[in-house]
Design a protein around this motif. Structure first.
Motif, short mmCIF file in Angstrom:
data_model
loop_
_atom_site.label_atom_id
_atom_site.label_comp_id
_atom_site.label_asym_id
_atom_site.label_seq_id
_atom_site.Cartn_x
_atom_site.Cartn_y
_atom_site.Cartn_z
N GLU A 1 24.89 5.04 -33.31
CA GLU A 1 25.38 5.66 -34.53
C GLU A 1 26.76 6.28 -34.30
N GLU B 1 22.71 4.32 -44.29
CA GLU B 1 21.34 4.75 -43.96
C GLU B 1 20.40 3.54 -43.98
N LYS C 1 21.06 1.42 -40.88
CA LYS C 1 20.45 2.00 -39.67
C LYS C 1 18.95 1.74 -39.65
N LEU C 2 18.30 1.92 -40.82
CA LEU C 2 16.85 1.69 -40.89
C LEU C 2 16.52 0.24 -40.55
N ALA D 1 16.96 -0.23 -36.85
CA ALA D 1 15.90 0.46 -36.08
C ALA D 1 14.60 -0.35 -36.11
N SER D 2 14.35 -1.02 -37.23
CA SER D 2 13.08 -1.79 -37.34
C SER D 2 13.05 -2.96 -36.36
N ARG E 1 12.17 1.71 -32.02
CA ARG E 1 12.17 2.04 -33.46
C ARG E 1 13.16 3.14 -33.86
N ARG E 2 14.28 3.20 -33.15
CA ARG E 2 15.37 4.07 -33.60
C ARG E 2 16.68 3.48 -33.11
N VAL E 3 17.78 3.88 -33.77
CA VAL E 3 19.08 3.45 -33.27
C VAL E 3 19.52 4.43 -32.18
N GLN F 1 21.98 7.06 -30.05
CA GLN F 1 22.95 8.13 -30.31
C GLN F 1 23.98 8.11 -29.17
N GLY G 1 17.35 0.45 -26.41
CA GLY G 1 16.02 0.79 -26.93
C GLY G 1 15.01 -0.31 -26.75
#
Ligand code: NAP
Length: 245
Positions: free
Chosen positions: A182, A198, A201-202, A205-206, A211-213, A215, A243
């Protein structure tokens, strides 16, 4: 305090991953030169911890050499180089211009070459040095990024080669290859595609096992490990930080 007594130079450190890396080095005791294309963002990051802000276009040899000399003159030595300066100029091959190609190759590949060449002199003299170059998962191929993926794969080859050349002088050279992080760079990609950030990013992440981007701090932590003496027998390696595998 893994970097007490050490001097680190981070390019592209006015924002994103470079800024998080510079802040982590400073928190752990290093004197840090915060370099960026413009002095404003570099000053904003360096100010709170009393770092040295330097404006430098990494694709310009004279500016890079003067950045390295200023770091050594004002902070005393040079132990760590992290090259985060980067841009994207995405386009499918048939629409990619010569300028799109040159700008990306010059910033990432030539820029890192110029920084590494200027820094190695001091590291070889001191028989101590750590270099980390920012690669990317795009090194494995990514639609619309012929220029960027070539540069990011090239950086992995350059790091392996420099690890071979500089190992005898106790200089470690590695790359870190993030996935989706991000920062302004991924925000710019969403804007170019006309997608809400947003939602972008979702969606990303999927597709990521955790299950997250990412940082910027996630990447800074791995860079710091590779610049610390905990990893003194690791050289010429690339670590994907995405990830998942
Ligand atoms: P960012 O927030 O856009 O930061 C990049 C910085 O580099 C900006 O401050 C930019 O300055 C600076 N820069 C651009 N051209 C430069 C030049 N010629 N000389 C000096 N500085 C220059 O991007 P980021 O996401 O933190 O990216 C940092 C590195 O990680 C890049 O190499 C990028 O390719 C890599 N990476 C990022 C991701 C991701 O998902 N974000 C994933 C994989 C790899 P201006 O703002 O003034 O242009």
């Amino acid at each position: 305090m893994r970097f007490e007594g050490k001097v680190a130079l981070v390019t592209g450190a006015g924002r994103g991953i470079g800024a998080a890396t510079a802040q982590l080095f400073a928190k752990e005791g290093a004197k840090v030169a915060v370099s960026d294309l413009d002095e404003g963002p570099a000053k904003e990051i360096a100010g709170p911890f009393g770092g040295l802000a330097i404006a430098c276009d990494v694709s310009n040899r004279a500016q890079v050499e003067s950045m390295v000399e200023r770091t050594v003159k004002e902070l005393g030595r040079l132990d760590v180089l992290v090259t985060c300066a980067g841009i994207i100029r995405d386009n499918l091959l048939f629409k990619m211009t010569d300028e799109d190609w040159d700008a990306v190759i010059d910033t990432h590949l030539k820029g890192t070459f110029l920084c590494a060449r200027a820094a190695q002199k001091h590291m070889v003299d001191n028989k101590y040095g750590k270099m980390v170059f920012l690669s990317s998962t795009s090194a494995l191929g990514n639609r619309g990024q012929a220029n960027y993926s070539a540069a990011k794969a090239g950086l992995q080859g350059m790091a392996r080669t420099l690890a071979i050349e500089l190992g005898q002088y106790n200089v470690n050279v590695n790359t870190v290859a993030p996935g989706f992080v991000e920062t302004r760079m991924t925000r710019a990609t969403a804007e170019r595609m006309g997608v809400d950030y947003e939602a972008f990013k979702l969606g990303a992440a999927s597709q990521i096992p955790l299950r997250r981007v990412g940082q910027p701090q996630d990447i800074a932590n791995v860079i710091a490990f590779l610049c610390s003496d905990e990893s003194s027998f690791v050289s010429g390696q690339n670590i994907y930080v995405r990830g998942g595998p």
